[in-house]
Design an enzyme around this catalytic site. Structure first.
Site, PDB file in Angstrom:
ATOM      1  CD  GLU A  96     -68.415  -9.050 -39.171  1.00 32.07           C
ATOM      2  OE1 GLU A  96     -68.883  -8.039 -38.598  1.00 32.07           O
ATOM      3  OE2 GLU A  96     -67.791  -9.957 -38.566  1.00 32.07           O
ATOM      4  CD  GLU A 111     -69.922  -7.049 -33.521  1.00 31.55           C
ATOM      5  OE1 GLU A 111     -70.610  -8.019 -33.876  1.00 31.55           O
ATOM      6  OE2 GLU A 111     -68.683  -7.022 -33.615  1.00 31.55           O
TER       7      GLU A 111
END
Length: 295
Positions: A265, A63
């Protein structure tokens, strides 16, 4: 700063930290620890207000785009502060008179470098890492740190429950909570920083899903959902009351301090999100981060 080309690496991030702190004397950088492989972990401090806001990125290796997003936000805030300008309609000098931002732009540099293919086959850990990765030499989906521990399952908030839920017994690309809470230096550094500064609000940047999580086992303060709605309204991200998840940084922060904590997110797709999505993700994320400074 062109963010649409290649992967955003640890060395690129550290170079940018140096450039920004040189350009803006009101931005300070502090060492907070080291990774497993001895790479410095840093926090950037901006502002002088009484409320302490924390943001972090790249807890999960694949990520890594979150580091680029957080660094762009820091750059935008610095520029606006230097010129007395506004972001998202709010004068930045006023924001930074009421809040101090502490940002850790890359929690997991060893894992990021592995996920970006920057660990050579000659490295002493390579064969072990390949085994933990199911025999594959493609580490682009790697989430853990270099010891195969998921750093967002490392915190002492119902850690044993998370171990049972995950069912992963040893080092792996993801979902292994480690041998005990806070076994990893990266998680220790983040926990110690948090204990020392006692933040008023934390925001942990992850990908993906365009959602934000705001609760933890009813330990969150009464106004947490209202704050999540504010963050959602400016970004288009959906506030979600999450269950069946423990031992994350946000979980531990909420349980330990009883203050608002959020996992965001960012973006949509399959990790690692490609850098050509950077601008569209940042367009949604910037107003959310500005709003977080106002909480």
């Amino acid at each position: 700063m062109d963010m649409t080309s290649d992967a955003y690496s640890y060395s690129r991030m550290m170079q940018r930290c140096g450039e920004l702190t040189a350009a803006y004397p009101f931005l300070s950088i502090y060492p907070i620890g080291q990774s497993v492989l001895g790479q410095p972990l840093v926090a950037l401090r901006l502002g002088y207000g009484p409320r302490r806001i924390h943001m972090n990125a790249s807890c999960h290796a694949n990520e890594w785009i979150t580091s680029a997003l957080l660094m762009r936000f820091l750059e935008d805030v610095c520029e606006a502060y230097a010129y007395g300008e506004s972001l998202c309609g709010y004068p930045v000098p006023v924001l930074l008179a009421s809040a101090t931002l502490w940002a850790v732009p890359m929690v997991n540099p060893d894992g990021v470098e592995l996920a970006q293919g920057k660990l050579s086959a000659e490295h002493p850990l390579y064969d072990r890492l390949k085994d933990w990765n199911g025999g594959s030499e493609d580490f682009s989906g790697w989430k853990a740190n270099i010891r195969g521990v998921d750093l967002n399952d490392q915190f002492p908030a119902f850690w044993l429950e998370e171990c049972k839920r995950r069912g992963v017994k040893g080092p792996a690309r993801s979902d292994f909570p480690g041998p005990c809470p806070l076994s990893e230096p990266e998680a220790i550094a983040l926990a110690q920083l948090t204990e020392r500064l006692r933040f008023d609000t934390v925001v942990a940047l992850h990908t993906q899903g365009r959602e934000l999580y705001w609760n933890y086992r009813d330990f969150e303060p009464p106004h947490a959902e209202e704050l999540a709605q504010r963050l959602g309204s400016v970004s288009g991200y959906k506030p979600v009351k999450l269950s069946g998840s423990d031992a994350g940084y946000k979980d531990w922060f909420i349980q330990r301090f009883g203050k608002p904590g959020f996992t965001v997110e960012a973006g949509w797709g399959t990790n690692p999100l490609p850098m050509h999505q950077f601008d569209s993700i940042y367009k949604e994320l910037q107003p959310l981060l500005v709003e977080a400074l106002r909480l």
